[in-house]
Write a protein that holds these residues in place. Structure first.
Motif, short mmCIF file in Angstrom:
data_model
loop_
_atom_site.label_atom_id
_atom_site.label_comp_id
_atom_site.label_asym_id
_atom_site.label_seq_id
_atom_site.Cartn_x
_atom_site.Cartn_y
_atom_site.Cartn_z
N LEU A 103 -0.85 -16.36 -2.63
CA LEU A 103 -2.56 -17.65 -3.57
C LEU A 103 -1.87 -17.88 -4.88
CD1 LEU A 103 -4.94 -17.24 -0.47
CD2 LEU A 103 -3.02 -19.11 -0.46
N SER A 104 -2.51 -18.99 -5.04
CA SER A 104 -2.00 -19.30 -6.66
C SER A 104 -3.53 -19.36 -6.97
CB SER A 104 -1.66 -21.02 -6.32
OG SER A 104 -1.73 -21.77 -6.14
N SER A 105 -3.67 -19.54 -8.29
CA SER A 105 -4.88 -19.89 -8.70
C SER A 105 -5.81 -20.77 -8.56
CB SER A 105 -4.50 -20.18 -10.11
OG SER A 105 -3.97 -21.11 -10.72
N PHE A 106 -5.07 -21.68 -7.63
CA PHE A 106 -5.66 -23.64 -7.03
C PHE A 106 -6.90 -22.90 -6.15
CE2 PHE A 106 -5.99 -26.14 -3.86
CZ PHE A 106 -7.11 -27.19 -4.57
N THR A 107 -6.06 -21.87 -4.92
CA THR A 107 -7.40 -21.66 -4.59
C THR A 107 -8.45 -20.36 -4.56
OG1 THR A 107 -5.30 -21.79 -2.50
CG2 THR A 107 -7.34 -20.10 -2.42
N ASN A 110 -10.64 -22.60 -6.01
CA ASN A 110 -11.64 -23.68 -4.54
C ASN A 110 -12.36 -22.75 -4.21
OD1 ASN A 110 -11.53 -25.36 -3.65
ND2 ASN A 110 -10.00 -25.10 -1.94
N ARG A 111 -11.93 -21.40 -4.27
CA ARG A 111 -13.22 -20.66 -3.49
C ARG A 111 -13.61 -19.72 -4.87
NH1 ARG A 111 -9.26 -18.27 0.90
NH2 ARG A 111 -8.56 -19.94 1.33
N ALA A 112 -15.17 -18.73 -4.48
CA ALA A 112 -15.75 -18.33 -5.63
C ALA A 112 -14.88 -17.19 -6.02
CB ALA A 112 -18.02 -19.36 -5.28
N GLY A 116 -17.88 -12.77 -2.58
CA GLY A 116 -17.51 -11.90 -1.14
C GLY A 116 -16.94 -11.15 -1.41
N THR A 182 -8.77 -9.25 4.47
CA THR A 182 -9.05 -9.06 5.47
C THR A 182 -8.38 -8.67 6.02
OG1 THR A 182 -11.37 -9.27 4.76
CG2 THR A 182 -11.15 -8.02 6.97
N ALA A 185 -3.84 -13.85 4.52
CA ALA A 185 -4.29 -14.54 3.60
C ALA A 185 -4.98 -15.51 3.06
CB ALA A 185 -3.00 -15.36 2.41
N VAL A 186 -5.67 -16.16 5.03
CA VAL A 186 -6.01 -17.32 5.24
C VAL A 186 -7.93 -17.00 4.47
CG1 VAL A 186 -7.16 -18.71 6.66
CG2 VAL A 186 -5.43 -18.14 7.32
N ASP A 187 -8.64 -15.87 4.79
CA ASP A 187 -9.32 -15.10 4.18
C ASP A 187 -9.39 -14.24 3.22
OD1 ASP A 187 -9.28 -12.17 4.74
OD2 ASP A 187 -8.55 -12.44 6.36
N GLN A 189 -10.36 -13.40 -0.85
CA GLN A 189 -10.92 -13.83 -1.42
C GLN A 189 -10.81 -13.50 -3.21
OE1 GLN A 189 -14.66 -14.91 -1.47
NE2 GLN A 189 -13.98 -15.09 0.74
N ARG B 31 4.70 -24.17 -7.04
CA ARG B 31 3.37 -23.95 -7.13
C ARG B 31 1.73 -24.77 -6.76
NH1 ARG B 31 3.48 -18.97 -6.47
NH2 ARG B 31 0.92 -17.99 -7.37
N ASP B 36 -0.31 -24.00 -1.34
CA ASP B 36 -0.77 -22.41 -0.80
C ASP B 36 -1.03 -23.28 0.11
OD1 ASP B 36 -1.11 -21.40 -3.31
OD2 ASP B 36 -3.22 -22.11 -3.68
N TYR B 262 -14.47 -9.77 7.38
CA TYR B 262 -14.31 -11.00 6.25
C TYR B 262 -15.91 -10.78 6.19
CZ TYR B 262 -14.16 -15.05 4.85
OH TYR B 262 -14.51 -17.27 3.92
#
Lengths: 247, 324
Positions: A103-107, A110-112, A116, A182, A185-187, A189, B31, B36, B262
């Motif tokens: 995953l890239s810095s975009f995600t 997008n997530r804080a 978490g 966890t 990649a979907v979860d 953080q 990228r 993503d 999670y």
């Protein structure tokens, strides 16, 4: 041709994705997508999927009972089937062709950041030598900082952490970022620590993997708005780690 | 099947391996947002695929190798008692929720009612021993989260099973195609066991894989499109926090066996009832599951299912937030 593609689109997808999973496991890049604890299960089921496909290729006789029903309903169902066959085929072909990547810095943005995935029970290795701190990951440091922002605590303690570059709100600071996963990649953080390096944009691009060595200084001394930031004494691009996510 | 099928399969397998090897050396990943989306969707597929294969394998075993009489003989005739037992199947069949879909289809293929199979489908991921152990590891017995999850999930599954069992024509709860497949079970069409295995593998993979792929793509797109902090900014309100975590569970589509880990870090921000709502609602209704359920149940049935599970989870979470 169409009818065969439609009939076997699911089997095609399951076998192609199973073989893809096996090649990812062989490359060592399965960890780009899922937690390593699933590796053996994924490999075993991939082999079973290929085995079932081999059995089906030998013994499958085709449908004995062609679908029945209203003509219009069959038409719309076939259109949906064609669309889904195209979608599945396109996705699987892309999955095979595109090299695995994290995953890239975009995600991450997008997530804080640090919301978490911090280890709230993280204990600073105070009883250990200062070198022990050099083994801490980005997540460990971010967890410590969330509990203790006293610059005196970090004095003389060495950071030696790997992560990707993400832009921050401060011009002279980038965020050294890792994802904590966890399950898959979907979860993921994002966790990060700030790195103070004026002009970092000239040497590094966002999403570059870098190894940062240095010590923390308080934001006030660096002319920043808040918190602590690493002032690197050594920094350079590095290879994607074998396990790019922290688990 | 035709004689060219096995060599064609072999050629296909070699082609996939060769293409992967070539692309690793010659292509660069792109990228950003699109990559993503692709990585997230592929992660969901790679994570779900083994469970789907396991579910299909178990469905094949149930339909081909276990006699129908055995599946029914030891179940109680009383519908409530039968569903109460069926909803515990997950203890001995520890498959994740996406793998339970082919298994539930297999049970219906063997004559189980829609209500019975749905009770199994909804209860199994929550009474799954792996889910119980991971939830215990994450929360222990703190705030009753573990007990509320197991009991809540079990009761909701049986409630839905009872509701659907009252339908005057249960076949209408199923898609036309699946209802037709149930009438003409593959076991009746084919002669040898291997032909039955082949037929089931082709039909189940064709029913499930397109749905799973579309579900994974939608889940990936929502994850890329909706900022996570928008959902998480709502943590302290007893009602809104429950809704926020249910929405999060719907979007992220994470497996029931690990969702406790999670959500654990969010336990400091969110109230216990909200965590329970996440843990009960997520395994039953999420983007990926809706796409998979669509292979078997009508949209009307899925809508009813989502409404009942959603309201029950909301009620459970809100009551817990008021009491604990």
């Amino acid at each position: 041709m169409w009818s065969n593609l439609l009939r076997f689109r699911g089997a095609f997808a399951i076998v192609a994705l199973a073989v893809l999973s096996l090649t990812l496991a062989f490359d060592g890049t399965l960890a780009f997508y899922i937690h390593p604890r699933y590796n053996i299960f994924t490999i075993s089921m991939g082999i079973i999927a290929v085995g079932l496909a081999v059995v089906a290729s030998v013994f499958y006789r085709g449908e004995d009972h062609p679908p029945t029903g209203k003509h219009q309903h069959r038409q719309s169902t076939r259109t949906i089937e064609k669309f889904s066959a195209l979608l599945v085929t396109g996705f699987v072909v892309l999955a095979i062709l595109l090299p695995p990547t994290t995953l890239s810095s975009f995600t991450a943005t997008n997530r804080a950041f640090n919301e978490g995935a911090l280890n709230t029970e993280m204990q600073a290795p105070t009883g250990l030598s200062r070198e022990a701190f050099a083994l801490l990951t980005v997540r460990d440091w971010a967890s410590l900082i969330s509990q203790n922002q006293d610059p005196a605590f970090y004095r003389g303690k060495t950071v030696n952490a790997v992560g990707t570059v993400s832009a921050s709100d401060e011009r002279d600071v980038f965020l050294l970022t890792r994802f904590v996963v966890t399950c898959c990649a979907v979860d993921a953080q994002p966790v990060s620590i700030s790195v103070f390096l004026p002009g970092w944009q000239e040497d590094f691009a966002v999403d570059d993997w870098v190894l940062v060595g240095g010590g923390f200084q308080s934001a006030g001394l660096l002319g920043l708005s808040e918190g602590l930031a690493v002032v690197p004494t050594e920094i350079g691009k590095t290879e994607v780690p074998r396990e790019p996510y922290l688990f | 099947m035709r004689k060219w099928a096995p060599p064609l399969l072999l050629a296909g397998l070699i082609a996939v391996i060769a293409l992967r090897s070539w692309s690793n050396q010659n292509l660069e990943p792109f990228r950003g947002q699109l990559q993503d989306l692709f990585t997230l969707s592929l992660a969901l597929l790679v994570e779900s695929l083994p469970f789907i294969v396991l579910g299909i394998s178990l469905a094949i075993v149930v339909q081909v190798f276990i006699p129908p009489s055995w599946l029914h003989s030891w179940l109680p005739a009383n519908p409530f008692a039968r569903r109460a037992i069926v909803s515990l199947f997950g203890i001995v069949l520890p498959v994740c929720e996406c793998g339970n879909v082919p298994l539930a289809r297999g049970l219906m293929g063997r004559g189980y009612s829609v209500g019975d199979s749905l009770t199994f489908l909804l209860a199994a991921p929550i009474v799954n021993p792996i889910t119980i152990v991971t939830t215990y590891q994450a929360f222990g017995f703190d705030n009753g989260i573990l007990v509320a999850r197991i009991v809540g999930g079990y009761v909701i599954a049986n409630l839905l099973g009872w509701l659907l069992s009252r339908h005057p024509d249960p076949e209408k709860l199923l898609t036309t195609r699946f209802a037709r497949e149930c009438k003409v079970a593959p076991a009746e069409k084919s002669t040898s066991k291997w032909e039955q295995v082949s037929s089931l593998f082709i039909s189940e993979s064709t029913a499930l894989m397109p749905a799973l792929t579309v579900g994974a793509l939608i889940a990936g797109a929502i994850q890329v499109g909706v900022p996570r902090e928008t959902l998480l900014a709502l943590g302290s309100d007893p009602l809104i926090s429950v809704l926020a975590l249910m929405a999060l569970a719907f979007v992220i589509s994470v497996c029931a066996s690990v969702d406790a880990f999670y959500i654990l870090p969010f336990a400091q921000t969110f109230l216990p009832g909200s965590i329970v709502a996440f843990l009960v609602f997520g395994p039953l209704i999420d983007v990926k599951m809706v796409a998979l359920l669509r292979t078997t149940y009508t949209m009307r049935t899925i809508g009813l299912l989502a409404a009942v599970v959603g309201l029950a989870s909301l009620l459970l979470g809100t009551v817990m937030n008021s009491v604990v």
